[in-house]
Design a protein around this motif. Structure first.
Motif, PDB file in Angstrom:
ATOM      1  N   LYS A   1      97.574 -45.288  90.300  1.00 19.47           N
ATOM      2  CA  LYS A   1      96.886 -44.556  91.370  1.00 19.47           C
ATOM      3  C   LYS A   1      97.202 -43.062  91.273  1.00 19.47           C
ATOM      4  O   LYS A   1      96.301 -42.218  91.293  1.00 19.47           O
TER       5      LYS A   1
ATOM      6  N   VAL B   1     103.627 -53.537  91.991  1.00 16.66           N
ATOM      7  CA  VAL B   1     103.498 -52.391  92.919  1.00 16.66           C
ATOM      8  C   VAL B   1     103.862 -51.100  92.182  1.00 16.66           C
ATOM      9  O   VAL B   1     103.176 -50.078  92.313  1.00 16.66           O
TER      10      VAL B   1
ATOM     11  N   ALA C   1     100.982 -50.274  89.926  1.00 14.82           N
ATOM     12  CA  ALA C   1      99.813 -49.867  90.718  1.00 14.82           C
ATOM     13  C   ALA C   1      99.993 -48.458  91.273  1.00 14.82           C
ATOM     14  O   ALA C   1      99.060 -47.649  91.252  1.00 14.82           O
ATOM     15  N   ASN C   2     101.198 -48.146  91.747  1.00 15.86           N
ATOM     16  CA  ASN C   2     101.481 -46.799  92.258  1.00 15.86           C
ATOM     17  C   ASN C   2     101.283 -45.748  91.167  1.00 15.86           C
ATOM     18  O   ASN C   2     100.675 -44.693  91.389  1.00 15.86           O
TER      19      ASN C   2
ATOM     20  N   GLU D   1      99.987 -62.145  97.290  1.00 13.94           N
ATOM     21  CA  GLU D   1     100.394 -60.740  97.112  1.00 13.94           C
ATOM     22  C   GLU D   1     100.356 -60.334  95.643  1.00 13.94           C
ATOM     23  O   GLU D   1      99.979 -59.206  95.311  1.00 13.94           O
TER      24      GLU D   1
ATOM     25  N   THR E   1      91.325 -52.293  89.610  1.00 15.62           N
ATOM     26  CA  THR E   1      90.196 -51.575  90.219  1.00 15.62           C
ATOM     27  C   THR E   1      90.452 -50.069  90.319  1.00 15.62           C
ATOM     28  O   THR E   1      89.708 -49.356  90.959  1.00 15.62           O
ATOM     29  N   GLN E   2      91.533 -49.596  89.693  1.00 16.72           N
ATOM     30  CA  GLN E   2      91.783 -48.147  89.739  1.00 16.72           C
ATOM     31  C   GLN E   2      91.362 -47.472  88.444  1.00 16.72           C
ATOM     32  O   GLN E   2      91.471 -48.056  87.391  1.00 16.72           O
TER      33      GLN E   2
ATOM     34  N   GLU F   1      96.740 -59.698  94.885  1.00 17.73           N
ATOM     35  CA  GLU F   1      96.289 -58.435  95.511  1.00 17.73           C
ATOM     36  C   GLU F   1      96.716 -57.225  94.698  1.00 17.73           C
ATOM     37  O   GLU F   1      95.947 -56.282  94.504  1.00 17.73           O
ATOM     38  N   GLN F   2      97.963 -57.239  94.210  1.00 17.76           N
ATOM     39  CA  GLN F   2      98.450 -56.098  93.427  1.00 17.76           C
ATOM     40  C   GLN F   2      97.765 -56.018  92.067  1.00 17.76           C
ATOM     41  O   GLN F   2      97.498 -54.924  91.564  1.00 17.76           O
TER      42      GLN F   2
ATOM     43  N   ARG G   1      94.524 -54.485  92.667  1.00 21.15           N
ATOM     44  CA  ARG G   1      94.734 -53.052  92.934  1.00 21.15           C
ATOM     45  C   ARG G   1      94.838 -52.269  91.623  1.00 21.15           C
ATOM     46  O   ARG G   1      94.287 -51.178  91.485  1.00 21.15           O
TER      47      ARG G   1
END
Length: 255
Positions: A201, A194, A197-198, A244, A254-255, A247-248, A251
Motif C-alpha cells: 500500500k 499485514v 499488505a502495508n 482474516e 487488489t493493490q 481478507e489480507q 488486500r
C-alpha cells in the motif's frame, strides 16, 4: 503489602534499594515488584516522578541476564503511558542492541522485543529502530514461533509508517516467502500478510519507485515481481479456512 496499593514511600524505597544494592537477587526481586506495580496506571506516573525510569533503565547495562530481562519487563509495563514513553525512548538504541546480542529465542530477547512493540505503536520513535531492521528480519528467519510472532508485531508497526517503507523494502530476506504458506502458524501468517499488505500500500501511494535501488534478495523483489513465488503462494492462500488470512490476501492482490 499488596502491590496495587503501594504508597509513594514504598515505591521510593524500592527505587533507592535498586540503586544501592549490587546483589542480583535483590535487584531482580525489586524489579519484579516495580514491574507488577507498574501494571496500574496511577503507579506509572508515581514511578516516573520519582525518577524511577532512569534507575530501571540503568539496569539494562547489568551483566546478569535475569536482571536485564526484569528491567525490560518493568519498562514494558511503564511504557503503556505516553509521558513515560518520552523518557523511555532514550533507551531504544540500547534495547535494540540487547535484542541483537541476546541468545536467540532467550527471555531477554523476547522481553526486548515486547518493549520495542509498545514503543513502536506510534511512529514517534521508528527512526531509532532503522538500524535494527536487518536484525529483526534475521530473527524472523531463524527464531522459534514465539520469537517470530513477537518480531512481526514490531515489523507490522514499522510497516504502517510510510517513512519506513524504503528501509524495509531494501532489507534482504530470501526466506521471507516461506512464511506465506497454508501450514504456517495462523498468528504468524496473518501478521506476515499485514506486513506485506502495508508495504504494498505504501509503495503504491509513493511516487516514482526506482527499481535499481533494490537488490535481487530484497523484500521489494520478493513482494513485487510479477508471477513470482509470492504471487503463487497468495493464490493458494485464498483457500485458507481463516477469514482474516483471506481478507489480507485480497488486500495485497487488489493493490
Amino acid at each position: 503489602m499488596s502491590t496495587p496499593t503501594m504508597d509513594v514511600d514504598a515505591l521510593q524505597k524500592l527505587i533507592h534499594l535498586l540503586q544501592a544494592t549490587d546483589d542480583p537477587l535483590i535487584q531482580e526481586q525489586a524489579l519484579i515488584t516495580l514491574s507488577n506495580s507498574a501494571a496500574f496506571s496511577v503507579n506509572q506516573d508515581i514511578i516516573r516522578n520519582l525518577d524511577g525510569l532512569s534507575v530501571i533503565g540503568g539496569m539494562l547495562s547489568n551483566f546478569v541476564p535475569k536482571v536485564k530481562e526484569k528491567a525490560l519487563n518493568a519498562l514494558n509495563n511503564l511504557s503503556m503511558n505516553i509521558k513515560n514513553q518520552e523518557e523511555i525512548q532514550v533507551f531504544i538504541t540500547q534495547v535494540c542492541k540487547t535484542v541483537e546480542s541476546a541468545p536467540l529465542n532467550s527471555d531477554v530477547q523476547l522481553a526486548g522485543l515486547r518493549l520495542l512493540t509498545n514503543m513502536s505503536v506510534t511512529s514517534d520513535y521508528h527512526q531509532k529502530m532503522i538500524n535494527s531492521i536487518p536484525c529483526f528480519l534475521r530473527l524472523l528467519s531463524e527464531g522459534t514461533e514465539r520469537t517470530q510472532i513477537q518480531v512481526l508485531k514490531v515489523l507490522v508497526n514499522l510497516s504502517a509508517n510510510p517513512a519506513m517503507t524504503r528501509h524495509l523494502l531494501r532489507a534482504q530476506v530470501p526466506s521471507l516467502v516461506l512464511l506465506f504458506d497454508n501450514c504456517i502458524n495462523r498468528d504468524i501468517l496473518v501478521r506476515a500478510l499485514v506486513f506485506a499488505a502495508n508495504l504494498k500500500k505504501n509503495m503504491n501511494d509513493e511516487e516514482g519507485t526506482i527499481i535499481e535501488e533494490y537488490s535481487e534478495d530484497s523484500i521489494f523483489f520478493t513482494l513485487c515481481r510479477d508471477s513470482s513465488p509470492f504471487t503463487q503462494r497468495l493464490a493458494s492462500l485464498l483457500h485458507h479456512p481463516d477469514t482474516e488470512v483471506k481478507e489480507q490476501v485480497v488486500r495485497i492482490l487488489t493493490q
